[in-house]
Motif scaffolding. Structure first.
Motif: not given
Length: 616
Positions: A532-548
């Motif tokens: 999972l790639h995130y920028g430095f102005q983003e906050s990770p949300n692992i369950p939301r991404e895995l649901a996709e």
């Protein structure tokens, strides 16, 4: 160009620089007031302030630095990321990183001093309105500051609706008050000519150099033009500065000069004495509102820089709370908020007046200026392909001006300039220790862990029992088997039917688009790697991404998933690679970091943590 957008720029971007007239001109002129001030001295200081606004803000930031955007975002860390892409060696990357960290640390120092000096300078207007109010200055300032920091958890959305209109009124008032006084003493406009500044410097030499430390107070907040570019875009920032903010500031400074030309006693507080007596109390109220807005801008900026430092690996995980359902940038970091509050209250109780704090203010601002100019030279030469002579012609003079401002403030270290240096040095040690400790930690992981290819090759012959369910293993090393999995196999002797190795990569861009968010690859039957790639102005949300993942053909049922995390306990190696005190500091930060479950928004009732000792 919409009016709400321009009002938003006034409310967020120009709050800090917009409150500088409260103290900047008076602080600069006080250096020469022991035996009274003469006309040419007043014109000289005014000329220095005017040309500081033109060269530092208009030329450096508005004309050039705003061009150096990192996918639309600005700020010292965004500029550092751009500069690092142009470096070819590890040594040069490290130098660029050190410049970026230094600028970020000084920004936090600025964020601590700004609320203190701004609110104090506004409340000091009470003394001008009536001496009877003088005992209320310190308690009133503390009350306002405590209230400001305690409401941060509510977010800036509701407050932001009034920021723009208030600042529009503020800048209009600045310009009008100055213009009224200029009409009575029009000769003050001669200060626009740079020869007054040159004459002043040639006459006073070292004393003029010392005065630079106060002149630079007129351009504090210039860095906000660049840092907030991602919120509004460069065009609204340029338009608001050129056609409204700069004229208002220039008129007010000239008006203060005109007032002192007519009455030298007005040096006591030339800003508030610009107003008729019956308007001074309302002006105090308006000034207090403007300084609260300026403070809010710096606090929000500190939250943003703090999150960027976390994502780029310079700080341990901290609590990041989103205060808006629609705006990603509206965040609240309680640890940073209360650290700033503690620092601000200590400054107010230690320095008592805005004049005393002025000595502490300049180093933080000018140090950030120097870091920005240094990084800009690299970016414009290597990334934008400017010829060497063009870079030298533009940025070397600007860097010299920034350096002159910085070193003039160095002379004020005994008077209070040590404050941002101590704050910055402390933060620098924290950031550098954390960065170095994480590098050593990952290096040890790679040495002690089993390569993923070897594990997958042995898996068919191992006759490992597969049990129903989904196991999600969080790992920072995508090519190595997570220690949590090895411990699970060792103790439970089973592997789930579906296994996901999830790695979060933080990139040196502000945001990552949805098309680049996930990389999914099947490593073996039922085993997938997810990056999972995130920028430095983003906050990770692992369950939301895995649901996709279902869109990528990977079946994922959130209620069947168990998350396996490794909790590292850092111990000293036989031959430690960090000094004992730095290892203690790294261990302390590790233990007090926000748990991965909270930071990655993983449901706590679906987490299995397995401890591991790591020697560095």
């Amino acid at each position: 160009m919409s009016l709400p957008l321009l009002l938003g720029v006034l409310g967020v971007v120009y709050g800090d620089i917009g409150t500088s007239p409260l103290y900047a001109f008076r602080a600069a002129l006080l250096h020469f007031s022991a035996d009274g001030v003469e006309r040419w001295e007043i014109l000289g200081i005014l000329s220095l302030i005017f040309w500081a606004l033109v060269l530092t803000v208009t030329v450096k930031y508005v004309t050039f630095i705003l061009r150096a955007d990192n996918k639309g975002e600005g700020g010292i860390l965004a500029l550092m990321a751009l500069a690092q892409r142009t470096t070819n060696t590890e040594r040069s990357r490290r130098i660029v990183m050190l410049l970026g960290i230094t600028g970020a640390c000084l920004f936090f120092g600025d964020g601590t001093i700004t609320p203190a000096i701004s609110v104090l300078s506004a409340m000091e207007g009470l003394k001008v309105a009536s001496p009877v109010f003088e005992p209320l200055i310190i308690p009133g300032s503390i009350l306002i500051l405590v209230a400001l920091f305690l409401v941060q958890y509510r977010g800036t959305g509701s407050m932001g609706a009034v920021f723009g209109p208030v600042m529009a009124v503020w800048f209009g008032t600045l310009g009008l008050l100055g213009l009224i006084e200029i009409v009575q003493e029009p000769e003050v406009l001669a200060a626009v000519s740079p020869h007054h500044a040159i004459r002043f410097c040639l006459h006073y030499r070292l004393a003029a150099f010392i005065a630079f430390g106060s002149v630079v107070l007129a351009v504090t907040g210039a860095e906000a033009l660049y840092a907030d570019m991602g919120h509004f875009g460069r065009r609204p920032i340029r338009l608001a500065w050129t056609f409204y903010v700069l004229p208002a500031l220039a008129l007010n400074y000239m008006g203060q000069g005109a007032l002192i030309l007519g009455d030298a006693a007005a040096l006591e507080n030339p800003f508030f004495l610009l107003a008729p007596e019956f308007l001074r109390l309302p002006l105090v109220v308006l000034a207090t509102a403007a300084t609260i807005i300026a403070s809010q801008s710096m606090i929000s900026g500190a939250f943003s820089i703090g999150r960027q430092c976390i994502q780029l690996g310079f700080l341990p995980r901290l609590t990041v709370r989103h205060t808006s359902e629609t705006e990603e940038g509206q965040i609240y970091l309680p640890q940073i908020n209360f650290a700033l509050l503690a620092g601000v209250l200590i400054l107010v109780l230690s320095f008592h007046t805005s004049d005393n704090l002025a000595a502490a203010y300049g180093i933080a601002v000018t140090g950030t200026f120097v870091c920005t100019s240094s990084l800009a030279i690299l970016v414009f030469r290597r990334k934008f392909g400017w010829p060497a002579f063009a870079v030298a012609a533009v940025f070397v003079p600007l860097l010299l001006i920034d350096s002159a401002f910085f070193f003039s403030n160095v002379l004020k270290i005994p008077e209070g300039g040590y404050v941002p240096l101590v704050l910055g040095a402390g933060l620098f040690i924290l950031m550098h220790t954390w960065k170095r400790g994480r590098e050593l930690l990952f290096s040890r992981f790679r040495q002690d862990s089993l390569p993923l290819k070897s594990f997958l090759a042995r898996l068919p012959q191992s006759r490992t029992i597969r049990v129903p369910g989904i196991a999600v293993f969080m790992t920072g090393q995508a090519d190595y088997v997570p220690n949590a999995l090895l411990h699970n196999l060792k103790h439970n002797k089973v592997l789930h039917e579906r296994v996901l190795f999830v790695t979060v990569l933080n990139e040196d861009v502000p945001q990552v688009g949805p098309e680049r968010r996930r990389e999914v690859s099947e490593l073996a039957p039922g085993i997938h790697r997810v990056i999972l790639h995130y920028g430095f102005q983003e906050s990770p949300n692992i369950p939301r991404e895995l649901a996709e993942l279902r869109a990528d053909g990977v079946p994922f049922e959130p209620m069947q998933a168990s998350y396996f995390l490794g909790r590292e306990t850092v111990v000293a190696a036989v031959a430690p690679k960090m000094s004992q005190w730095r290892q203690w500091l790294f261990t302390f930060m590790s233990r007090n970091a926000v748990p991965a479950t909270e930071f990655f928004r993983i449901p706590s009732d679906r987490v299995v943590e397995l401890g591991v000792r790591v020697a560095i």
